[in-house]
Design a protein around this motif. Sequence first.
Motif, short mmCIF file in Angstrom:
data_model
loop_
_atom_site.label_atom_id
_atom_site.label_comp_id
_atom_site.label_asym_id
_atom_site.label_seq_id
_atom_site.Cartn_x
_atom_site.Cartn_y
_atom_site.Cartn_z
N UNK A 14 31.48 34.27 33.76
CA UNK A 14 30.17 34.61 33.20
C UNK A 14 30.33 34.81 31.70
N UNK A 15 29.40 34.33 30.88
CA UNK A 15 29.47 34.59 29.44
C UNK A 15 29.41 36.09 29.18
N UNK A 16 30.11 36.54 28.15
CA UNK A 16 30.14 37.97 27.85
C UNK A 16 28.86 38.47 27.20
N UNK A 17 28.01 37.57 26.75
CA UNK A 17 26.76 38.00 26.13
C UNK A 17 25.65 38.25 27.13
N UNK A 22 35.16 45.23 40.58
CA UNK A 22 34.00 44.41 41.00
C UNK A 22 34.45 43.61 42.22
N UNK A 23 34.31 44.16 43.40
CA UNK A 23 34.83 43.54 44.60
C UNK A 23 33.82 42.61 45.29
N UNK A 24 32.64 42.47 44.73
CA UNK A 24 31.69 41.54 45.32
C UNK A 24 31.46 40.39 44.35
N UNK A 25 31.11 39.27 44.88
CA UNK A 25 30.89 38.11 44.03
C UNK A 25 29.60 38.29 43.25
N UNK A 26 29.67 38.03 41.98
CA UNK A 26 28.45 38.03 41.17
C UNK A 26 27.84 36.64 41.19
N UNK A 27 26.70 36.49 40.57
CA UNK A 27 26.09 35.16 40.44
C UNK A 27 26.78 34.44 39.30
N UNK A 28 28.01 34.02 39.57
CA UNK A 28 28.85 33.48 38.51
C UNK A 28 28.52 32.02 38.24
N UNK A 41 34.15 35.05 27.45
CA UNK A 41 33.66 35.06 28.83
C UNK A 41 34.39 36.13 29.63
N UNK A 42 33.85 36.42 30.83
CA UNK A 42 34.57 37.15 31.86
C UNK A 42 35.01 36.11 32.90
N UNK A 43 36.29 36.09 33.21
CA UNK A 43 36.80 35.19 34.24
C UNK A 43 36.82 35.93 35.57
N UNK A 44 36.02 35.45 36.52
CA UNK A 44 35.92 36.09 37.83
C UNK A 44 36.91 35.53 38.83
#
Length: 501
Positions: free
Chosen positions: A497-500, A345-351, A382-385
């Motif tokens: 981001x939360x994993x849910x 995932x090389x682009x920033x998500x709406x974290x 969570x997912x740690x970005x």
Amino acid sequence: MTGTSSGGLPAYPGLEDSVHDSAHADKASHNSELSDDSGIVDYKDPKVRDLIVTLPCCCCPGAEPKSVVEHNRNMLVNQLSCDVQFIVGDKKEKIGAHKYVLMTRSVAFKHMFSGHNGGKSEFVVPDITGDNFWEMLRHIYCEDQRIQVTSVVGILYAADQYDLLELKQKCLDFLHACLEINNACYLLNETRIYGYLDEEKTILSFIRKNAEDVFQTVGMNLLPRELLNDVLTLPGLEIDDSLKKDVLDKWAKNQCKETKIEVNEETVMDSLQDCLYVYRDDDGSHRYVLDSLTTRNLLEEPEESPELPNQQDKIRTDEVDGVSTLSSNTSMRSSVHTYSRLRSCNMWADVEQVTRLQEVHKSDTNDSSQPDAITFTVDQNIYLYGFSIYGPKKEGEGKYKIDTILTKKKRDIVMETIQIKGAGVILPVMFERPIKIDKGIPYTLEVYISGPASYLGSSGQSKVPHGTMLFTFSNATKVKKNRSDVSRGQIPRLYFMPRNK
């Protein structure tokens, strides 16, 4: 592939005392919950064994009855009535086997012999050595494979190729059980050759924690140039520069000997030409500069990353904590080691983000030998970005290189070097891939920052709520020379981001 001689003995100096057979890892392998390889037939199943435990020996009239396993071993070892042949490895060794036995133990073999090539009686296997293929067959026929330090990764690869889950687990258990100072470099090279990144990560973590002892083994002299660079530039190494110099000298001299050229000042210099970790003595007798974290890529500027969609302006100024956040483009480039279990995932998500330091306290220089670390837990998965560091004190854009280690239960799960540049008080540092963070488990984030002097934060909080979630921060007490703690320092934010979702 390298690793064993034609007779199956170790072809690697210094491993003679650390060769183990599979009995060495029996305790570990018994922990496996896998009962068979493919779900077709398990010869250890008591229900199966009761039906086939004794049959008369067809090849030895008058002999005592033998079990099916003993028949299998006899047919394989003596190559009796084989209906398929494998041409194996660089030496093109011919090894016979029996389709029926292979099909009942491996789905991969079942598909091989049932498809359009089912009528073939000869198959070429170029990427598995004869010794390792033979041990795989011994496992299939009678489960008495012999696993050694010098063959474990090769057998693991063979097990992967033919979907032998139990053999794969035995190899992984053995690999983890036998890892020690004397064989760490050898196993590191083998896992790199065969492409086992998770196991490579485990070994690099072991080397990082035992660097002073590992660096004095003969295995360091035999590492390929790329791996030597990776090992010498691991973040957080606490060893004297004199030991690193000694490693380089011995490695270069060994390179000269392997290429059968005279060992002298000029040839040693040529051997070290592409090494990233290089040095020069005060008297000028050597030609290189000691600086493991700034000579990477031979002091060249990092290649610019292409601009990615949705990357601009994703993380902006936050007025809640009174700290301005980077809102311009940030160019990132990952190198060295990246380990994660999710798709890239090389682009920033709406974290989302959580901020632990509420104020800018002062500024300080960034010494790449001095870590900034913090331990955190979160009460939801969570997912740690990524995380953030403080930006340059002076106006304008700053370039930073951040060697990053994320540890879970004393095990390094991420070792990644990230290049960023940007202007602002807080600069986001995003992993190449998001990392799974499990609730209630302490993680330690340890970073080594190389770049211009930057701000530091203060007014830290040990408990930071975020909606229904609670982040808890504590001092990373096991990280030596740590200049950050709960109340002040670097790493002001985590991006997640939360994993849910």
